[in-house]
Write a protein that holds these residues in place. Sequence first.
Motif, PDB file in Angstrom:
ATOM      1  N   GLY A  26      12.042  -4.132   3.615  1.00 48.57           N
ATOM      2  CA  GLY A  26      10.431  -4.120   3.747  1.00 48.57           C
ATOM      3  C   GLY A  26      10.078  -3.555   2.512  1.00 48.57           C
ATOM      4  O   GLY A  26      10.493  -2.665   1.964  1.00 48.57           O
ATOM      5  N   GLU A  27       8.477  -3.855   2.063  1.00 44.36           N
ATOM      6  CA  GLU A  27       7.971  -3.374   0.830  1.00 44.36           C
ATOM      7  C   GLU A  27       7.124  -2.380   1.175  1.00 44.36           C
ATOM      8  O   GLU A  27       6.333  -1.890   0.399  1.00 44.36           O
ATOM      9  N   LEU A  28       6.856  -1.791   2.477  1.00 42.59           N
ATOM     10  CA  LEU A  28       5.805  -0.859   2.780  1.00 42.59           C
ATOM     11  C   LEU A  28       6.564   0.419   2.654  1.00 42.59           C
ATOM     12  O   LEU A  28       7.523   0.801   3.458  1.00 42.59           O
ATOM     13  N   ASN A  29       5.953   1.425   2.077  1.00 41.95           N
ATOM     14  CA  ASN A  29       6.607   2.636   1.799  1.00 41.95           C
ATOM     15  C   ASN A  29       6.290   3.665   2.967  1.00 41.95           C
ATOM     16  O   ASN A  29       5.044   3.374   3.564  1.00 41.95           O
ATOM     17  N   HIS A  30       7.299   4.222   3.369  1.00 39.60           N
ATOM     18  CA  HIS A  30       7.247   5.026   4.573  1.00 39.60           C
ATOM     19  C   HIS A  30       8.319   6.121   4.465  1.00 39.60           C
ATOM     20  O   HIS A  30       9.226   6.015   3.929  1.00 39.60           O
ATOM     21  N   VAL A  31       8.189   7.274   5.175  1.00 37.99           N
ATOM     22  CA  VAL A  31       9.168   8.374   5.071  1.00 37.99           C
ATOM     23  C   VAL A  31       9.728   8.621   6.529  1.00 37.99           C
ATOM     24  O   VAL A  31      10.624   9.242   6.725  1.00 37.99           O
ATOM     25  N   ASN A  32       9.196   8.122   7.639  1.00 38.19           N
ATOM     26  CA  ASN A  32       9.644   8.410   9.032  1.00 38.19           C
ATOM     27  C   ASN A  32       8.961   7.247   9.815  1.00 38.19           C
ATOM     28  O   ASN A  32       8.229   6.444   9.416  1.00 38.19           O
ATOM     29  N   ALA A  33       9.320   7.410  11.187  1.00 32.32           N
ATOM     30  CA  ALA A  33       8.821   6.203  11.952  1.00 32.32           C
ATOM     31  C   ALA A  33       7.442   6.148  12.163  1.00 32.32           C
ATOM     32  O   ALA A  33       6.576   5.488  12.344  1.00 32.32           O
ATOM     33  N   TYR A  34       6.833   7.658  12.061  1.00 29.80           N
ATOM     34  CA  TYR A  34       5.313   7.575  12.205  1.00 29.80           C
ATOM     35  C   TYR A  34       4.728   7.083  11.129  1.00 29.80           C
ATOM     36  O   TYR A  34       3.579   6.019  11.275  1.00 29.80           O
ATOM     37  N   THR A  35       5.154   7.225   9.852  1.00 32.59           N
ATOM     38  CA  THR A  35       4.457   6.714   8.507  1.00 32.59           C
ATOM     39  C   THR A  35       4.695   5.114   8.625  1.00 32.59           C
ATOM     40  O   THR A  35       3.642   4.529   7.868  1.00 32.59           O
ATOM     41  N   LEU A  36       5.746   4.783   8.955  1.00 34.10           N
ATOM     42  CA  LEU A  36       5.886   3.434   9.057  1.00 34.10           C
ATOM     43  C   LEU A  36       4.726   2.602   9.868  1.00 34.10           C
ATOM     44  O   LEU A  36       4.266   1.635   9.627  1.00 34.10           O
ATOM     45  N   VAL A  37       4.655   3.300  11.335  1.00 35.36           N
ATOM     46  CA  VAL A  37       3.621   2.474  12.251  1.00 35.36           C
ATOM     47  C   VAL A  37       2.349   2.504  11.334  1.00 35.36           C
ATOM     48  O   VAL A  37       1.877   1.572  11.534  1.00 35.36           O
ATOM     49  N   VAL A  38       1.983   3.620  10.750  1.00 35.88           N
ATOM     50  CA  VAL A  38       0.446   3.911  10.017  1.00 35.88           C
ATOM     51  C   VAL A  38       0.503   2.713   9.083  1.00 35.88           C
ATOM     52  O   VAL A  38      -0.684   2.099   8.970  1.00 35.88           O
ATOM     53  N   ALA A  39       1.610   2.746   8.206  1.00 36.41           N
ATOM     54  CA  ALA A  39       1.483   1.706   7.204  1.00 36.41           C
ATOM     55  C   ALA A  39       1.326   0.212   7.492  1.00 36.41           C
ATOM     56  O   ALA A  39       0.764  -0.387   7.103  1.00 36.41           O
ATOM     57  N   VAL A  40       2.010  -0.190   8.608  1.00 35.66           N
ATOM     58  CA  VAL A  40       2.222  -1.699   9.114  1.00 35.66           C
ATOM     59  C   VAL A  40       0.624  -1.788   9.684  1.00 35.66           C
ATOM     60  O   VAL A  40       0.062  -2.755   9.583  1.00 35.66           O
ATOM     61  N   ALA A  41       0.238  -0.915  10.529  1.00 32.96           N
ATOM     62  CA  ALA A  41      -1.158  -0.920  11.089  1.00 32.96           C
ATOM     63  C   ALA A  41      -2.302  -1.261   9.905  1.00 32.96           C
ATOM     64  O   ALA A  41      -3.131  -1.938  10.063  1.00 32.96           O
ATOM     65  N   LEU A  42      -2.070  -0.331   8.776  1.00 32.62           N
ATOM     66  CA  LEU A  42      -2.961  -0.474   7.563  1.00 32.62           C
ATOM     67  C   LEU A  42      -2.811  -1.820   6.891  1.00 32.62           C
ATOM     68  O   LEU A  42      -3.828  -2.183   6.226  1.00 32.62           O
ATOM     69  N   SER A  43      -1.729  -2.631   6.909  1.00 33.19           N
ATOM     70  CA  SER A  43      -1.259  -3.580   6.390  1.00 33.19           C
ATOM     71  C   SER A  43      -1.920  -4.966   6.674  1.00 33.19           C
ATOM     72  O   SER A  43      -1.865  -5.966   6.171  1.00 33.19           O
ATOM     73  N   ALA A  44      -2.434  -4.932   7.986  1.00 30.25           N
ATOM     74  CA  ALA A  44      -3.207  -6.167   8.495  1.00 30.25           C
ATOM     75  C   ALA A  44      -4.394  -6.552   7.603  1.00 30.25           C
ATOM     76  O   ALA A  44      -5.342  -5.893   7.325  1.00 30.25           O
ATOM     77  N   GLN A  45      -4.412  -7.803   7.077  1.00 31.83           N
ATOM     78  CA  GLN A  45      -5.300  -8.282   6.157  1.00 31.83           C
ATOM     79  C   GLN A  45      -5.343  -7.411   5.042  1.00 31.83           C
ATOM     80  O   GLN A  45      -6.669  -7.466   4.341  1.00 31.83           O
ATOM     81  N   ALA A  46      -4.214  -7.151   4.383  1.00 30.73           N
ATOM     82  CA  ALA A  46      -4.261  -6.320   3.190  1.00 30.73           C
ATOM     83  C   ALA A  46      -2.713  -6.539   2.641  1.00 30.73           C
ATOM     84  O   ALA A  46      -1.928  -6.862   3.267  1.00 30.73           O
ATOM     85  N   THR A  47      -2.568  -6.251   1.506  1.00 31.95           N
ATOM     86  CA  THR A  47      -1.406  -6.276   0.511  1.00 31.95           C
ATOM     87  C   THR A  47      -0.462  -5.213   0.972  1.00 31.95           C
ATOM     88  O   THR A  47      -1.135  -3.986   0.960  1.00 31.95           O
ATOM     89  N   ASP A  48       0.739  -5.375   0.720  1.00 30.94           N
ATOM     90  CA  ASP A  48       1.735  -4.233   0.830  1.00 30.94           C
ATOM     91  C   ASP A  48       1.559  -3.261  -0.286  1.00 30.94           C
ATOM     92  O   ASP A  48       1.445  -1.869  -0.291  1.00 30.94           O
ATOM     93  N   ALA A  49       1.315  -3.865  -1.584  1.00 30.62           N
ATOM     94  CA  ALA A  49       0.916  -3.064  -2.526  1.00 30.62           C
ATOM     95  C   ALA A  49      -0.177  -2.451  -2.812  1.00 30.62           C
ATOM     96  O   ALA A  49      -0.174  -0.989  -2.965  1.00 30.62           O
ATOM     97  N   GLY A  50      -1.164  -2.899  -1.884  1.00 31.08           N
ATOM     98  CA  GLY A  50      -2.442  -1.974  -1.931  1.00 31.08           C
ATOM     99  C   GLY A  50      -2.458  -0.926  -0.932  1.00 31.08           C
ATOM    100  O   GLY A  50      -2.941   0.349  -1.125  1.00 31.08           O
ATOM    101  N   VAL A  51      -1.539  -1.247   0.354  1.00 28.92           N
ATOM    102  CA  VAL A  51      -1.242  -0.084   1.101  1.00 28.92           C
ATOM    103  C   VAL A  51      -0.490   1.038   0.514  1.00 28.92           C
ATOM    104  O   VAL A  51      -0.883   2.373   0.609  1.00 28.92           O
ATOM    105  N   ASN A  52       0.470   0.687   0.010  1.00 22.86           N
ATOM    106  CA  ASN A  52       1.391   1.642  -0.862  1.00 22.86           C
ATOM    107  C   ASN A  52       0.665   2.432  -1.625  1.00 22.86           C
ATOM    108  O   ASN A  52       0.775   3.866  -1.810  1.00 22.86           O
TER     109      ASN A  52
END
Length: 230
Positions: A26-52
């Motif tokens: 996957g292309e969303l940056n994260h360091v643990n399960a929590y930051t993955l949840v946050v990153a995916v939640a933030l990615s709705a209607q947004a690009t992975d690059a923008g979230v990263n």
Amino acid sequence: MAKQLPYRAMHEIFTRFHAAAAEPKGELNHVNAYTLVVAVALSAQATDAGVNKATETLFQIADTPEKMLDLGEEGLIEHIKTIGLYRNKAKNVIKLSRILVEEYGGVVPSSRAALQSLPGVGRKTANVVLNMWWHYPAQAVDTHIFRVGNRTGIAPGKDVDAVERAIEDNVPAEFQLHAHHWLILHGRYTCVARKPKCPACLIRDLCPFEDKTVEPTPKRPRAKKGQDLT
């Protein structure tokens, strides 16, 4: 919507995906399960690059729900205000962080039902987390996978739930774990929405899509005065 491809074609398609990228990520940056949840939640209607870009400094100072609560909603907004719907997303991240601290001891649950109970976490987000962090063969269907599934006949369906079931029912078992990433990356970079890059597609000969794009015909150079190009 294409018809469901037969098993032999499905197996060949995913054999090719595996040969091209045995361990897709996957292309969303994260360091643990929590930051993955946050990153995916933030990615709705947004690009992975923008979230990263937005989370690059955020996750350096708030990589646990406790630290996120210390940062607070306004502090979070300062980091994610370049992302669409950032105010509502900030509220949800703070709410889910509080629930994780108060009800789960700060630990992200590995249950789909528990994940979906968190504010801003739907089935797609839960499936991404289950797949990427706990390596469960969950199929998170986004717009890319929905398009690829229907266009190619890999997983036809009228809605995302139907496409998810089609992937679970028809993708050979040995490819289920990485099916989500193969399909999303194929849709993001090759089987794009407006003008799919069919000439560069590694499954072109197996795809029933009727409106395949073709290589542009090279322009014949104009003859200069006195020059014969025949």
